[in-house]
Motif scaffolding. Structure first.
Motif, PDB file in Angstrom:
ATOM      1  N   ALA A   1      -9.289  -3.486  11.256  1.00  0.00           N
ATOM      2  CA  ALA A   1      -9.729  -3.979   9.942  1.00  0.00           C
ATOM      3  C   ALA A   1      -9.513  -2.925   8.869  1.00  0.00           C
ATOM      4  CB  ALA A   1     -11.207  -4.373  10.011  1.00  0.00           C
ATOM      5  N   LYS A   2      -9.766  -1.661   9.206  1.00  0.00           N
ATOM      6  CA  LYS A   2      -9.543  -0.576   8.242  1.00  0.00           C
ATOM      7  C   LYS A   2      -8.067  -0.477   7.885  1.00  0.00           C
ATOM      8  CE  LYS A   2     -10.086   4.409   7.598  1.00  0.00           C
ATOM      9  NZ  LYS A   2     -10.635   5.686   8.144  1.00  0.00           N
ATOM     10  N   HIS A   3      -7.198  -0.611   8.885  1.00  0.00           N
ATOM     11  CA  HIS A   3      -5.759  -0.536   8.623  1.00  0.00           C
ATOM     12  C   HIS A   3      -5.312  -1.676   7.697  1.00  0.00           C
ATOM     13  CE1 HIS A   3      -1.535   0.360   9.388  1.00  0.00           C
ATOM     14  NE2 HIS A   3      -1.345  -0.928   9.651  1.00  0.00           N
ATOM     15  N   LYS A   4      -5.855  -2.859   7.904  1.00  0.00           N
ATOM     16  CA  LYS A   4      -5.494  -3.991   7.046  1.00  0.00           C
ATOM     17  C   LYS A   4      -5.948  -3.753   5.608  1.00  0.00           C
ATOM     18  CE  LYS A   4      -5.489  -7.537  10.676  1.00  0.00           C
ATOM     19  NZ  LYS A   4      -6.145  -8.783  11.175  1.00  0.00           N
ATOM     20  N   GLN A   5      -7.140  -3.179   5.449  1.00  0.00           N
ATOM     21  CA  GLN A   5      -7.628  -2.878   4.099  1.00  0.00           C
ATOM     22  C   GLN A   5      -6.749  -1.831   3.412  1.00  0.00           C
ATOM     23  OE1 GLN A   5     -11.699  -1.689   4.644  1.00  0.00           O
ATOM     24  NE2 GLN A   5     -12.389  -3.746   5.224  1.00  0.00           N
ATOM     25  N   LEU A   6      -6.332  -0.818   4.189  1.00  0.00           N
ATOM     26  CA  LEU A   6      -5.450   0.207   3.633  1.00  0.00           C
ATOM     27  C   LEU A   6      -4.114  -0.391   3.232  1.00  0.00           C
ATOM     28  CD1 LEU A   6      -6.190   3.120   6.146  1.00  0.00           C
ATOM     29  CD2 LEU A   6      -6.803   3.064   3.719  1.00  0.00           C
TER      30      LEU A   6
ATOM     31  N   LYS B   1       0.685  -0.457   0.056  1.00  0.00           N
ATOM     32  CA  LYS B   1       1.688  -1.197   0.831  1.00  0.00           C
ATOM     33  C   LYS B   1       2.589  -0.285   1.663  1.00  0.00           C
ATOM     34  CE  LYS B   1       0.398  -5.214  -0.635  1.00  0.00           C
ATOM     35  NZ  LYS B   1      -0.266  -6.163   0.302  1.00  0.00           N
ATOM     36  N   MET B   2       2.587   1.026   1.354  1.00  0.00           N
ATOM     37  CA  MET B   2       3.431   1.955   2.096  1.00  0.00           C
ATOM     38  C   MET B   2       2.724   2.540   3.320  1.00  0.00           C
ATOM     39  SD  MET B   2       6.053   1.573   0.353  1.00  0.00           S
ATOM     40  CE  MET B   2       7.123   2.762   1.148  1.00  0.00           C
ATOM     41  N   THR B   3       1.535   2.046   3.612  1.00  0.00           N
ATOM     42  CA  THR B   3       0.815   2.503   4.812  1.00  0.00           C
ATOM     43  C   THR B   3       1.522   1.981   6.059  1.00  0.00           C
ATOM     44  OG1 THR B   3      -1.291   2.500   3.635  1.00  0.00           O
ATOM     45  CG2 THR B   3      -1.379   2.488   6.034  1.00  0.00           C
ATOM     46  N   VAL B   4       1.929   2.884   6.940  1.00  0.00           N
ATOM     47  CA  VAL B   4       2.648   2.454   8.142  1.00  0.00           C
ATOM     48  C   VAL B   4       1.836   2.656   9.417  1.00  0.00           C
ATOM     49  CG1 VAL B   4       4.913   2.866   7.136  1.00  0.00           C
ATOM     50  CG2 VAL B   4       3.773   4.713   8.372  1.00  0.00           C
ATOM     51  N   MET B   5       0.788   3.495   9.370  1.00  0.00           N
ATOM     52  CA  MET B   5       0.072   3.804  10.610  1.00  0.00           C
ATOM     53  C   MET B   5      -1.337   4.314  10.295  1.00  0.00           C
ATOM     54  SD  MET B   5       1.220   6.521  13.599  1.00  0.00           S
ATOM     55  CE  MET B   5       2.611   5.550  14.172  1.00  0.00           C
ATOM     56  N   THR B   6      -2.288   3.942  11.130  1.00  0.00           N
ATOM     57  CA  THR B   6      -3.639   4.505  11.100  1.00  0.00           C
ATOM     58  C   THR B   6      -3.947   5.048  12.483  1.00  0.00           C
ATOM     59  OG1 THR B   6      -4.351   2.898   9.417  1.00  0.00           O
ATOM     60  CG2 THR B   6      -6.074   4.066  10.635  1.00  0.00           C
ATOM     61  N   ASN B   7      -4.188   6.357  12.575  1.00  0.00           N
ATOM     62  CA  ASN B   7      -4.421   7.015  13.858  1.00  0.00           C
ATOM     63  C   ASN B   7      -5.906   7.269  14.084  1.00  0.00           C
ATOM     64  OD1 ASN B   7      -1.632   7.182  14.284  1.00  0.00           O
ATOM     65  ND2 ASN B   7      -1.499   9.151  13.231  1.00  0.00           N
ATOM     66  N   VAL B   8      -6.309   7.184  15.335  1.00  0.00           N
ATOM     67  CA  VAL B   8      -7.704   7.414  15.707  1.00  0.00           C
ATOM     68  C   VAL B   8      -7.852   8.831  16.232  1.00  0.00           C
ATOM     69  CG1 VAL B   8      -9.615   6.697  17.187  1.00  0.00           C
ATOM     70  CG2 VAL B   8      -8.060   4.980  16.236  1.00  0.00           C
ATOM     71  N   TYR B   9      -8.805   9.570  15.669  1.00  0.00           N
ATOM     72  CA  TYR B   9      -9.124  10.924  16.115  1.00  0.00           C
ATOM     73  C   TYR B   9     -10.618  11.000  16.416  1.00  0.00           C
ATOM     74  CZ  TYR B   9      -4.584  12.003  14.028  1.00  0.00           C
ATOM     75  OH  TYR B   9      -3.245  12.009  13.707  1.00  0.00           O
ATOM     76  N   LYS B  10     -10.933  11.679  17.493  1.00  0.00           N
ATOM     77  CA  LYS B  10     -12.335  11.835  17.896  1.00  0.00           C
ATOM     78  C   LYS B  10     -12.773  13.279  17.672  1.00  0.00           C
ATOM     79  CE  LYS B  10     -15.431  11.532  21.915  1.00  0.00           C
ATOM     80  NZ  LYS B  10     -16.526  10.874  21.179  1.00  0.00           N
TER      81      LYS B  10
ATOM     82  N   GLU C   1       9.367  12.686   1.600  1.00  0.00           N
ATOM     83  CA  GLU C   1       8.902  12.347   0.253  1.00  0.00           C
ATOM     84  C   GLU C   1       9.775  11.278  -0.406  1.00  0.00           C
ATOM     85  OE1 GLU C   1       8.780  15.955  -1.906  1.00  0.00           O
ATOM     86  OE2 GLU C   1       7.157  16.845  -0.709  1.00  0.00           O
ATOM     87  N   VAL C   2      10.871  10.908   0.244  1.00  0.00           N
ATOM     88  CA  VAL C   2      11.804   9.952  -0.361  1.00  0.00           C
ATOM     89  C   VAL C   2      11.286   8.526  -0.230  1.00  0.00           C
ATOM     90  CG1 VAL C   2      14.147   9.039  -0.302  1.00  0.00           C
ATOM     91  CG2 VAL C   2      13.746  11.484   0.066  1.00  0.00           C
ATOM     92  N   LEU C   3      10.965   8.119   1.016  1.00  0.00           N
ATOM     93  CA  LEU C   3      10.523   6.748   1.258  1.00  0.00           C
ATOM     94  C   LEU C   3       9.082   6.525   0.801  1.00  0.00           C
ATOM     95  CD1 LEU C   3      12.068   6.138   4.800  1.00  0.00           C
ATOM     96  CD2 LEU C   3      12.938   5.386   2.585  1.00  0.00           C
ATOM     97  N   GLY C   4       8.260   7.572   0.861  1.00  0.00           N
ATOM     98  CA  GLY C   4       6.882   7.449   0.374  1.00  0.00           C
ATOM     99  C   GLY C   4       5.932   6.753   1.319  1.00  0.00           C
ATOM    100  N   ASN C   5       6.270   6.652   2.611  1.00  0.00           N
ATOM    101  CA  ASN C   5       5.371   6.044   3.586  1.00  0.00           C
ATOM    102  C   ASN C   5       4.158   6.948   3.830  1.00  0.00           C
ATOM    103  OD1 ASN C   5       6.937   3.691   4.148  1.00  0.00           O
ATOM    104  ND2 ASN C   5       8.347   4.991   5.325  1.00  0.00           N
ATOM    105  N   THR C   6       3.040   6.345   4.176  1.00  0.00           N
ATOM    106  CA  THR C   6       1.807   7.108   4.369  1.00  0.00           C
ATOM    107  C   THR C   6       1.160   6.788   5.716  1.00  0.00           C
ATOM    108  OG1 THR C   6       0.541   5.401   3.197  1.00  0.00           O
ATOM    109  CG2 THR C   6       1.302   7.296   1.909  1.00  0.00           C
TER     110      THR C   6
END
Length: 558
Positions: free
Chosen positions: A8-13, A18-27, A120-125
């Motif tokens: 759900a957090k990834h969908k909100q991001l 729109k350039m969000t490509v990944m959400t990683n989980v860290y403990k 920095e060219v494509l701007g993905n996050t």
């Protein structure tokens, strides 16, 4: 962990960026945490407002890591983390497979993350999701295989435990973390000490002792066998009077009588160990013909056909003994830029840091049990093999893990109470063990200042827990007495004793009268006043302050 939250957090991001490509989980996990693997150590920098990942690098033995200054110039708030465990859980957008295929440099997930951050060219996050009170970990090597197995046995991943999972076979759960499946045959005088999983159709012979081990289905274990810290898979036969220590035994292995398997061994499928043979520590044994024919760099060479045409030798007597089957497998020599070899080189139970921590947390032998080490003075005088020591060992693990993982006090109380009932420990002894576990400090050695900082932090975090167990005045006095006895034996703690007592008073864990009554007993006896002279000297200012406050309170009431 519940993946629905991070999805759900990834969908909100994605909706915001729109350039969000990944959400990683860290403990959150401190360095040295048993589920942290050397190969997964990372230094992570994020924007503390948005949790966007700004920098990610593996130390790989480096003492210094260079962080670009522009990262601080472009972001108002930056959080740098080294106390995180990469759970290897990533929620990805549909564009990730295409990005992987378009960039040949992306060989691993780590390469992909660094590439996206630095592009920095494509701007993905990429964004991070930090968890504290949930469980997530990945088995990537033998160290994490053992660590996660122990977490499952110790019920840290509840409800994903053997007796509560939809597996092929059902398990019953008993005290001391003993899990037994159906149709298990146990000899009358065999001993399953603690942390043991025994699969269906398996049998254990008389006078056999098993502890901290997992045993699969249809295993036959003979008479007088000693098994400690082993992971034994299915259809394994172990002869009489064998000794197995901290090793992995794959399926269909036969170990003949009087065999000794030393620490850190891996015995692969279908290997047979000859009678009376000793498998040296760290050995890897196999029967795989492919392993024998593989060249040193991991690839077969056409010019080696003459070597490969030699008859396959099923048994090397020097490796498996007379009547055995199999041979040693040596580590292949990887390319210099191959990162995947790191986990292979970490020899299980032979690396100093890993070994020390695992023994500290799991072994109950005289050398590694906290209550038996000469440096630690016991708050309770108990026999080193008694159930009280096993109970304390679980309390120590619960206190350290709860503090590290920010487990709520109510949950920690439930774990402590479960252990109390399992080992039949009187309720008035529980706070003594809890305080003792806190005073022992962090798993890794610390300076005097660091020790005090840890103790104060633990007292404050476990305030409600301590209040819960120390409501009675007699219990409070017993804790102060035990702490003062500790201080007389450990001179380094003598100066910390007064600070600990004052902190417990400020937290409303111990009452003023309990402290003054403990101190007052020394005016009535002179036998051991010399022994406590250093302790009394340090506590004197605290006593004077309490007495002054008490007098002022009485004057105001008049």
């Amino acid at each position: 962990m519940d993946l629905r939250e991070v999805i759900a957090k990834h969908k909100q991001l994605r909706e915001k960026d729109k350039m969000t490509v990944m959400t990683n989980v860290y403990k959150r996990a401190h360095p040295g945490h048993r589920t942290r693997s050397m190969e997964d150590d990372i230094l992570l920098a994020t924007n503390s407002t948005t949790d966007r990942v700004l920098f990610c690098e593996k130390p790989d033995g480096k003492k210094k890591i260079k962080i670009p200054v522009t990262m601080f110039e472009e972001n108002d708030k930056v959080e740098i983390n080294y106390d995180v465990l990469d759970c290897h859980i990533s929620v990805c957008s549909p564009s990730v497979p295409q990005l992987f295929s378009d960039n040949f440099d992306y060989q691993t997930r780590y390469h992909f993350i660094r590439g996206i951050i630095n592009d920095e060219v494509l701007g993905n996050t990429i964004y991070a999701d930090f968890i504290c009170d949930q469980y997530a970990a990945r088995v990537s090597n033998l160290q994490t295989y053992e660590a996660i197995s122990k977490d499952v046995i110790h019920r840290w991943v509840f409800p994903l435990v053997p007796d509560n999972c939809a597996l092929e076979e059902a398990y019953s759960y008993g005290r001391r973390n003993i899990y037994l499946s159906i149709n298990v045959a146990l000899a009358f005088d065999c001993i399953l000490e603690e942390d043991v999983v025994l699969g269906s159709e398996s049998s254990v012979g008389p006078q056999t002792h098993i502890t901290h081990s997992s045993i699969g289905r249809n295993c036959k274990i003979g008479k007088g066998v000693k098994i400690e810290g082993c992971y034994i898979w299915n259809d394994v036969t172990i002869g009489d009077h064998c000794i197995l220590q901290k090793s992995i035994i794959a399926s269909n292995v036969v170990i003949k009588p009087n065999v000794t398997v030393e620490d850190g061994c891996i015995i692969s499928f279908n290997v047979v160990i000859g009678e009376g043979f000793t498998v040296q520590a760290g050995s890897r044994l196999t029967t795989s013909q492919q392993a024998a024919l593989t060249s040193s760099d991991g690839w077969e060479d056409d010019n080696e056909s003459s070597v490969n045409d030699k008859p396959f030798e099923e048994c090397v007597v020097e490796d498996v003994g007379e009547g055995g089957k199999g041979f040693k497998w040596d580590y292949p020599i990887p390319d210099s830029d191959d990162e995947s070899d790191n986990f292979i080189k970490e020899k299980w139970h032979t690396t100093v840091n890993t070994q020390d921590e695992e023994e500290d947390e799991e072994s109950i032998s005289e050398e590694s049990t906290p209550s038996a080490t000469p440096e630690l003075v016991q708050l309770l005088s108990v026999d080193k093999d008694s159930e009280t020591v096993m109970f304390y060992h679980e309390i120590l693990d619960s206190i350290r893990s709860s503090l590290t993982d920010s487990v709520p006090n109510d949950n920690t109380i439930l774990m402590i109470n479960a252990s109390k009932h399992a080992y039949n420990v009187p309720i008035n002894e529980v706070p003594l063990h809890v305080v003792k576990a806190i005073l022992e400090g962090p798993p890794s050695p610390s300076s005097k200042a660091g020790m005090m900082e840890y103790i104060i932090k633990a007292f404050r975090y476990f305030q409600s827990l301590l209040v819960h167990y120390m409501k009675e005045k007699e219990v409070q006095k017993a804790v102060i007495v035990s702490m003062s006895e500790y201080a007389t034996k450990d001179k380094s703690f003598a100066s910390l004793f007064a600070k600990c007592v004052l902190e417990l008073y400020n937290l409303d864990v111990v009452e003023e009268s309990s402290i003054l009554e403990w101190y007052g007993q020394f005016s009535l006896q002179t036998d051991n006043i010399l022994e406590y002279s250093e302790v009394l000297r340090h506590i004197q200012p605290v006593i004077e302050w309490l007495e002054t406050a008490e007098e002022e309170s009485e004057e105001e009431s008049d």
